[in-house]
Write an enzyme that holds these catalytic residues in place. Structure first.
Site, short mmCIF file in Angstrom:
data_model
loop_
_atom_site.label_atom_id
_atom_site.label_comp_id
_atom_site.label_asym_id
_atom_site.label_seq_id
_atom_site.Cartn_x
_atom_site.Cartn_y
_atom_site.Cartn_z
N ASP A 212 88.70 77.08 -13.91
CA ASP A 212 87.34 77.00 -13.35
C ASP A 212 86.67 78.34 -13.62
O ASP A 212 87.32 79.28 -14.10
CB ASP A 212 87.40 76.69 -11.84
N HIS B 293 81.51 74.23 -15.11
CA HIS B 293 82.54 75.10 -14.50
C HIS B 293 83.35 75.81 -15.59
O HIS B 293 84.56 75.92 -15.49
CB HIS B 293 83.49 74.26 -13.61
N GLU C 237 79.36 68.51 -11.68
CA GLU C 237 78.35 69.54 -11.51
C GLU C 237 77.89 70.23 -12.79
O GLU C 237 77.54 71.40 -12.77
CB GLU C 237 78.85 70.59 -10.49
C1 ACM Z 1 83.65 69.17 -6.68
O1 ACM Z 1 83.82 69.38 -5.46
N1 ACM Z 1 82.76 69.86 -7.35
C2 ACM Z 1 84.43 68.17 -7.37
#
Ligand code: ACM
Ligand code: ZN
Length: 501
Positions: free
Chosen positions: A164, A243, A301
């Site tokens: 991440d 991410h 996201e």
């Molecule tokens: C998440 O909580 N962005 C999967």
């Protein structure tokens, strides 16, 4: 009826000192539990003679016509605990393992155990925990300790969030800068690192004071062997397209073709073939490390702002007839799914992978709530439920706790989650694979803090995943959770509320 029960209990000798029938303290609650006469000192249970029979036919006879799915039959067991020994019948080694976990838990929770018979099988096939090791890194011993508790709770999926923005945590030989650089940062606490205008700076491995770490291939093999012995499947997550701050910091050419990679430092560029080349090479090494049939490809996201400006992304959209950046994301996920299929794998993605059209065989991890999951079930896709307001374990369980964030997700709230909404038809029910608790670690740096966020809430997720709905009973679970919490503390786990030092 009540009088008959008391009389039976008396005959069976299953009475505690106070004259009450002895309940089982097991978590998760088994399907059928009946008390026989006699008690055994808990410390004698492990040494009892054990007779194991692995036979589907024998188990089916004990099931007396109850219809179980094949995967349930594999995990099911019958167990008889008597003064002279233990008898186990199961269709598979997995069932024998769960029978032994039941014995271990019974012998751990009470000083004497009632002789009994148990017939048991899981409600859902996916009973998971996710750990975010990118924001803060705990390492191998911590992971094994949690796998041990998961196994005791008959949980069987560990979702390993390995990469991440704030750190890449797994060795990839083709791309050594992922661990030589972006597994290390000069600031340990995530929020300080993120707030700091050095703004997500990474430092070379070996820099004095650097915070971080990563798993070598040998570490992963070690964890997998430990998990395998406990019938836990480890599912790695390699995030795309969002991410990916750390990936871009290690290999800036993966960003969009804009000055400094674009204003948004977050996404990979799906316009460039070289991005797919990178992801495929990474995934090949990940596939070699992890035998799970699943690969989690993230998908959450993605902000997609750069893609609207990037000439490579725009060219890709034109060439592929994609009308929006959502469709560009879907193109990327579908393409990665084809790659995964070519290597015998199936993909799981966070529920944003519904945007722009779901990849044909993808499993959806429903986190925003349950709506996305319910939509995916209607579209005949498999779903794992981890709705934020019930199963996100980074949210606080009590406003008075250390570093409370988010909404209150109390033990009772976690326990109350029902994965099988009424709108799911019987024909579609098999698409609900199960449930997962997710521990994001933005504000969770220390091992004790991580455990305090996991427990006792993971006990509740285990029961939701394993036990039949009619066996769920909050006051009884609360009592059993406090018994198990006390035992877990003795074993060295930090369980909320933590004891004063
Ligand atoms: C998440 O909580 N962005 C999967
Ligand atoms: Zn681009």
């Amino acid at each position: 009826m009540k009088r008959i029960f008391i009389a039976l209990a008396l005959v069976c000798g299953a009475m505690s000192a106070k004259g009450q029938p002895q309940p089982t303290n097991l978590i998760p609650a088994p399907v059928e539990y009946s008390v026989h006469s006699g008690n055994i000192a808990a410390n004698k249970v492990a040494g009892l003679h054990e007779k194991v029979r692995i036979s589907e036919k024998a188990l089916l006879r004990l099931l007396e016509g109850k219809k179980l799915a094949d995967w349930q039959l594999k995990s099911a067991y019958w167990l008889e605990l008597g003064k002279k020994g233990v008898k186990i019948v199961a269709a598979d080694e997995e069932g024998v393992f769960y029978a032994r976990q039941t014995l271990k838990m019974m012998a751990s929770l009470d000083s004497t155990v009632s002789c009994c018979a148990i017939l048991d099988w899981p409600r859902f096939r996916y009973r998971g925990v996710m750990l975010d090791e990118s924001r803060h890194f705990q390492g191998k011993d911590f992971v094994k300790k949690q796998l041990e508790m998961m196994a005791l709770l008959k949980m069987n999926r560990f979702h390993f969030h390995l990469v991440d923005n704030p750190g890449w945590r797994v060795q990839i030989d083709a791309y050594p800068r992922l661990t030589k650089l972006t597994a290390w940062r000069p600031v340990s606490f995530f929020w300080d690192w993120e707030k700091n205008e050095i703004g997500g700076l990474f430092v070379e491995e070996g820099t004095p004071g650097a915070y971080g770490g990563y798993y070598t291939k040998q570490d992963i093999a070690d964890i997998l062997s430990f998990a395998n012995e406990r019938h836990i499947e480890v599912i790695p997550e390699i995030e795309m397209p969002g991410h990916n701050y750390e990936t871009r910091a290690a290999y800036p050419e993966l960003a969009c073709s804009l000055p400094n990679g674009g204003k948004d430092p977050w996404e990979l560029c799906p316009g460039k073939e070289s991005t797919f080349d990178f992801l495929e090479k990474v995934l090949l090494e990940v596939f070699d490390m992890f035998p799970s049939k699943y690969i989690h490809i993230g998908g959450d996201e993605a902000r997609k702002n750069n893609w609207k400006l990037c000439p490579d992304c725009q060219a890709r959209m034109q060439a592929e007839g994609l009308k929006s950046v959502e469709e560009l994301q879907s193109y990327m996920i579908r393409r990665m799914e084809r790659f995964a299929h070519a290597h015998g794998k199936r993909i799981i993605g966070w529920d944003e992978i519904l945007q722009g059209g779901l990849a044909p065989d993808a499993t959806v991890m429903s986190w925003h709530g349950t709506e996305a999951g319910l939509r995916a079930v209607k579209e005949e896709h498999d779903v794992i439920f981890t709705p934020t307001h019930y199963l996100y374990l980074d949210h606080h369980q009590d406003p008075a706790q250390f570093r409370p964030v988010g909404r209150q997700v109390s033990l009772e709230k976690v326990y109350s989650f029902n994965p099988m909404a009424e709108s799911i038809s019987e024909a579609d029910a098999h698409h609900v694979l199960g449930v997962q608790g997710c521990l994001w670690t933005e504000h969770v740096q220390d091992a004790w803090h991580a455990e305090m966020m996991l427990y006792p809430r993971v006990f509740a997720i285990a029961e939701t995943g394993w036990s039949q709905p009619e066996k769920k009973n909050w006051p009884d679970f609360e009592r059993r959770a406090s018994v198990l919490s006390a035992v877990a503390r003795k074993w060295g786990y930090t369980v909320y509320p933590p004891l004063p030092h």
